[in-house]
Design a protein around this motif. Structure first.
Motif, PDB file in Angstrom:
ATOM      1  N   LEU A 131       0.861  -1.416  -0.027  1.00  0.00           N
ATOM      2  CA  LEU A 131       0.050   0.049  -0.166  1.00  0.00           C
ATOM      3  C   LEU A 131       0.916   1.242   0.255  1.00  0.00           C
ATOM      4  N   GLN A 132       1.952   1.138   0.917  1.00  0.00           N
ATOM      5  CA  GLN A 132       2.731   2.346   0.681  1.00  0.00           C
ATOM      6  C   GLN A 132       3.580   2.911  -0.499  1.00  0.00           C
ATOM      7  N   LYS A 133       3.958   1.560  -1.200  1.00  0.00           N
ATOM      8  CA  LYS A 133       4.463   1.834  -2.545  1.00  0.00           C
ATOM      9  C   LYS A 133       3.516   2.525  -3.594  1.00  0.00           C
ATOM     10  N   GLN A 134       2.177   2.299  -3.166  1.00  0.00           N
ATOM     11  CA  GLN A 134       1.162   2.777  -3.999  1.00  0.00           C
ATOM     12  C   GLN A 134       0.789   4.104  -3.633  1.00  0.00           C
ATOM     13  N   GLY A 135       1.510   4.670  -2.583  1.00  0.00           N
ATOM     14  CA  GLY A 135       1.320   6.147  -2.196  1.00  0.00           C
ATOM     15  C   GLY A 135       0.412   6.269  -1.003  1.00  0.00           C
ATOM     16  N   VAL A 136       0.073   5.043  -0.289  1.00  0.00           N
ATOM     17  CA  VAL A 136      -0.782   5.376   0.827  1.00  0.00           C
ATOM     18  C   VAL A 136       0.007   5.984   2.111  1.00  0.00           C
ATOM     19  N   ILE A 137      -0.538   6.930   2.892  1.00  0.00           N
ATOM     20  CA  ILE A 137       0.344   7.297   3.998  1.00  0.00           C
ATOM     21  C   ILE A 137      -0.014   6.543   5.098  1.00  0.00           C
ATOM     22  N   LEU A 138       0.864   6.135   5.942  1.00  0.00           N
ATOM     23  CA  LEU A 138       0.589   4.960   6.930  1.00  0.00           C
ATOM     24  C   LEU A 138       0.966   5.762   8.106  1.00  0.00           C
ATOM     25  N   ALA A 139      -0.073   6.254   8.710  1.00  0.00           N
ATOM     26  CA  ALA A 139       0.102   7.038  10.173  1.00  0.00           C
ATOM     27  C   ALA A 139      -0.150   6.476  11.199  1.00  0.00           C
ATOM     28  N   MET A 140       0.627   6.571  12.421  1.00  0.00           N
ATOM     29  CA  MET A 140       0.547   6.058  13.750  1.00  0.00           C
ATOM     30  C   MET A 140       0.438   7.233  14.382  1.00  0.00           C
ATOM     31  N   CYS A 141      -0.510   6.954  15.566  1.00  0.00           N
ATOM     32  CA  CYS A 141      -0.716   8.050  16.741  1.00  0.00           C
ATOM     33  C   CYS A 141       0.094   7.770  17.616  1.00  0.00           C
ATOM     34  N   GLU A 142       0.903   8.960  17.855  1.00  0.00           N
ATOM     35  CA  GLU A 142       1.814   9.053  19.040  1.00  0.00           C
ATOM     36  C   GLU A 142       1.050   9.015  20.222  1.00  0.00           C
ATOM     37  N   ASN A 143      -0.119   9.724  20.407  1.00  0.00           N
ATOM     38  CA  ASN A 143      -0.620   9.626  21.762  1.00  0.00           C
ATOM     39  C   ASN A 143      -0.933   7.935  22.288  1.00  0.00           C
ATOM     40  N   THR A 144      -1.426   7.122  21.308  1.00  0.00           N
ATOM     41  CA  THR A 144      -1.530   5.729  21.637  1.00  0.00           C
ATOM     42  C   THR A 144      -0.244   5.110  21.823  1.00  0.00           C
ATOM     43  N   MET A 145       0.864   5.540  21.335  1.00  0.00           N
ATOM     44  CA  MET A 145       2.160   5.075  21.547  1.00  0.00           C
ATOM     45  C   MET A 145       2.659   5.306  22.949  1.00  0.00           C
ATOM     46  N   LYS A 146       2.284   6.656  23.480  1.00  0.00           N
ATOM     47  CA  LYS A 146       2.691   7.176  24.670  1.00  0.00           C
ATOM     48  C   LYS A 146       1.959   6.138  25.933  1.00  0.00           C
ATOM     49  N   MET A 147       0.404   6.233  25.746  1.00  0.00           N
ATOM     50  CA  MET A 147      -0.459   5.504  26.633  1.00  0.00           C
ATOM     51  C   MET A 147       0.009   3.990  26.776  1.00  0.00           C
ATOM     52  N   ARG A 148       0.437   3.348  25.679  1.00  0.00           N
ATOM     53  CA  ARG A 148       0.695   2.146  25.545  1.00  0.00           C
ATOM     54  C   ARG A 148       2.131   1.680  25.975  1.00  0.00           C
ATOM     55  N   LYS A 149       2.949   2.610  25.932  1.00  0.00           N
ATOM     56  CA  LYS A 149       4.398   2.753  26.240  1.00  0.00           C
ATOM     57  C   LYS A 149       5.028   1.955  25.247  1.00  0.00           C
ATOM     58  N   LEU A 150       5.002   2.465  24.014  1.00  0.00           N
ATOM     59  CA  LEU A 150       5.552   1.956  22.862  1.00  0.00           C
ATOM     60  C   LEU A 150       6.677   2.706  22.092  1.00  0.00           C
ATOM     61  N   SER A 151       7.663   2.337  21.528  1.00  0.00           N
ATOM     62  CA  SER A 151       8.564   3.119  20.909  1.00  0.00           C
ATOM     63  C   SER A 151       8.419   2.940  19.394  1.00  0.00           C
ATOM     64  N   ARG A 152       8.912   3.964  18.953  1.00  0.00           N
ATOM     65  CA  ARG A 152       9.219   4.053  17.396  1.00  0.00           C
ATOM     66  C   ARG A 152       9.869   2.665  16.694  1.00  0.00           C
ATOM     67  N   ASP A 153      10.989   2.402  17.517  1.00  0.00           N
ATOM     68  CA  ASP A 153      11.851   1.265  17.385  1.00  0.00           C
ATOM     69  C   ASP A 153      10.823   0.071  17.249  1.00  0.00           C
ATOM     70  N   GLU A 154       9.806  -0.157  17.910  1.00  0.00           N
ATOM     71  CA  GLU A 154       8.775  -1.216  17.712  1.00  0.00           C
ATOM     72  C   GLU A 154       7.883  -1.293  16.649  1.00  0.00           C
ATOM     73  N   MET A 155       7.812  -0.090  15.862  1.00  0.00           N
ATOM     74  CA  MET A 155       6.887  -0.013  14.610  1.00  0.00           C
ATOM     75  C   MET A 155       7.870  -0.218  13.397  1.00  0.00           C
TER      76      MET A 155
END
Length: 151
Positions: free
Chosen positions: A100-124
């Motif tokens: 999908l990304q190769k076809q131009g779809v923007i794949l966006a992740m919510c940073e607020n969710t990451m903060k609430m769930r204690k996730l880091s960008r390294d995990e994505m």
């Protein structure tokens, strides 16, 4: 009695006329894409794998629609439990997302969710983009005229 019979026949014909008007014989082929650009943001907030796959398939279907070829901007905003769609190690979705990304779809992740769930960008996945909040992204996109789609 004759009048009642005529009224019943008229009512019956009135009821089936709309159904008959929408057959392929009528020439109806769906809406015509008359604009130069169409924009849609898909929101995904569940970790249910069936729903995630359904959303990804819906996006691909939109990209494959011949009326929209070359005219479509799409963003997939992921938040809440749907973070698993972008999480490394979940090869379940990786190939579909990369396609999908190769076809131009923007794949966006919510940073607020990451903060609430204690996730880091390294995990994505490294090809994921980020927005401060999914709700903010949806509000802005809607006000900018994007269609909001929730699979």
């Amino acid at each position: 009695m004759k009048t009642i019979k005529h009224l019943l026949i008229l009512a019956f014909l009135s009821a089936i006329a709309p159904a008959m008007a929408q057959t392929s014989e009528s020439g109806f082929h769906g809406a015509e894409a008359t604009k130069s650009r169409y924009r849609a943001v898909y929101q995904l907030n569940t970790g249910d794998t069936a729903v995630i796959h359904h959303a990804l398939a819906n996006i691909q279907n939109s990209l494959n629609d011949p009326r929209l070829k070359g005219k479509l901007d799409i963003e997939l905003v992921v938040y809440s439990g749907a973070f698993v769609a972008y999480q490394k190690g979940k090869a379940y979705f990786e190939k579909e997302l990369q396609s999908l990304q190769k076809q131009g779809v923007i794949l966006a992740m919510c940073e607020n969710t990451m903060k609430m769930r204690k996730l880091s960008r390294d995990e994505m996945y490294p090809f994921v983009s980020y927005v401060p909040t999914a709700n903010g992204e949806l509000i802005i996109r809607q006000q900018d005229g994007w269609a909001i789609i929730r699979p």
